[in-house]
Design an enzyme around this catalytic site. Structure first.
Site: not given
Ligand SMILES: *Cc1c(COP(=O)(O)O)cnc(C)c1O
Length: 406
Positions: A53, A139, A190, A194, A219, A222, A253
């Site tokens: 990522n 997520h 999101e 993801s 969120d 990505h 990421k």
């Molecule tokens: C990776 C991810 C998270 C969690 O983040 P971390 O910092 O890895 O705990 C939350 N939401 C999504 C959509 C993710 O891909």
């Protein structure tokens, strides 16, 4: 004494592991002996890595490494305590200022991880009598947070606006009932999903939440660094960045470091400092992580960040038609995440093994990360990949397809 009908500890765990294996869902860690990059070292072999990522190739960037080293020299390795005790170090404050400016919002708060950000935020805002409304594919950290908050949980089918509207109507009607206070409604989704790389219809969701007096949490794990003129995320690109109450992102990421963050109003951040338990009851992230993340944010905002983002999209645009021609269905949404759907869990594992034997690393993604029978190779492209790297992958994928049809 163990009661006679109670299996022993080891026997119990072995039985559970056997069950996981029988379903083709057993997972194990694979040790990586190199930094993140388009190439990775596993068991003494160099593999082309299409699973990270680290979308902009910042995880191993000299500027981020130097920022981390400087932070270690000045602030040491550990933060010593939680942020509210004596761990709120200058690098955390500088990171949060950079994040707020980057997102064009009043304030930001960083967490030790994206998971912790989701958990702390949803539980701080929502409680019993409230309603949390989630996209089916959101997520796991957001689903778990919603459960832990004690709020009523409602799930709408992925990106299904009609179902979302029905749930919102139901929640508003329910709220008229004689409850001690008006219940709150929070929608969480999101922006770029993801495991599928497709987009949430943010403008329509914003319209619905405004019509029904709900709050919205998006969120952007990505999408941060990749979308929008200022690279703030998909909300910026879809021009709704100023109409979303809670904007979440990760620092691990595209931003190249580790951690999570929430951006929004000053009041939101003050409330989280007072109420988000994953923030309050946890040692502050190490200064090196905060300093590297801040450098990542500044790099993303710079001309170098723009160039990297453009390199990535150029590659994505080149790759999508080639995959489509090779028989892999493509989503209409342009994303660095390209799911190659295989179906059966065991087939996805065999495909990943076959690719690994040819020097390509893309682990199969299986239940519970995605639905059963939807196992896939989750291909991710980064600014560090070249068209030549992709040609190697495409040849190997073509070999796989031929093998499975012959
Ligand atoms: C990776 C991810 C998270 C969690 O983040 P971390 O910092 O890895 O705990 C939350 N939401 C999504 C959509 C993710 O891909």
């Amino acid at each position: 004494m163990t009661p006679p009908d109670m299996p022993g500890w080891d026997a119990e765990l072995q039985a559970r592991l056997d069950e996981i294996r029988a379903q083709g869902l057993f997972r194990e860690l694979r040790r990586i002996d190199s930094a993140q990059g388009s190439r990775t070292r596993i068991a003494g072999r160099e593999l082309l890595n299409f699973s990270s990522n680290d979308y902009l190739g910042l995880a191993n960037h000299p500027r981020l490494k130097e920022a981390a080293i400087q932070a270690v020299k000045e602030f040491g390795c550990g933060s010593g305590a939680s942020r509210l005790i004596c761990g709120s170090l200058a690098p955390h404050h500088e990171l949060e200022q950079s994040l707020a400016a980057f997102k064009g919002l009043e304030a930001a708060l960083s967490f030790s991880s994206g998971c912790a950000a989701a958990m702390g935020t949803i539980c701080a805002l929502m409680g019993r009598d409230d309603v949390v409304v989630l996209d089916k594919l959101v997520h796991a950290s957001i689903i778990d947070a919603a459960r832990l908050s004690g709020a009523k949980l409602r799930i709408f089918a992925h990106n299904d606006l009609n179902e979302l509207e029905d749930i919102l109507k139901w929640a508003v009607e329910r709220s008229v009932a004689p409850l001690p206070r008006r219940q709150r409604i929070l929608i969480a989704t999101e922006s770029v999903f993801s495991m599928d790389g497709d987009y949430a219809p943010l403008p329509e969701i914003v319209r619905l939440k405004e019509q029904h007096g709900a709050w919205l949490m998006v969120d952007e794990a990505h999408a941060t660094g990749l979308f929008g003129k200022a690279r703030r995320g998909l909300a910026e690109e879809m021009q709704v960045g100023d109409r979303i109450e809670i904007q979440m992102g990760t620092l691990g990421k595209a931003l190249g470091s580790s951690g999570g963050f929430i951006a929004g109003s000053r009041a939101l951040v003050e409330l989280l400092v007072n109420r988000a338990r994953s923030f309050i009851f946890s040692t502050a992230p190490v200064p090196a992580a905060a300093a590297a993340a801040r450098e990542g944010v500044e790099l993303v905002r710079s001309a170098d960040g723009l160039a990297r983002r453009n390199d990535l999209w150029r590659l994505v645009d080149e790759v999508r038609p080639l995959l489509s021609n090779a028989g892999w269905p493509m989503s209409g949404d342009r994303s660095a995440i390209i799911p190659l759907i295989i179906g059966a869990e065991s087939d996805a594992v065999s495909a990943a093994t076959a690719l690994r034997e040819q020097g390509i690393y893309i682990p199969g993604v299986r239940y519970p990360t995605v639905a059963r029978g939807q196992a896939r190779l989750r291909l991710t492209l980064t600014a560090n990949h070249t068209a030549a790297d992709f040609k190697i992958l495409l040849n190997a994928l073509n070999g796989l397809l031929h093998k499975s049809t012959s």
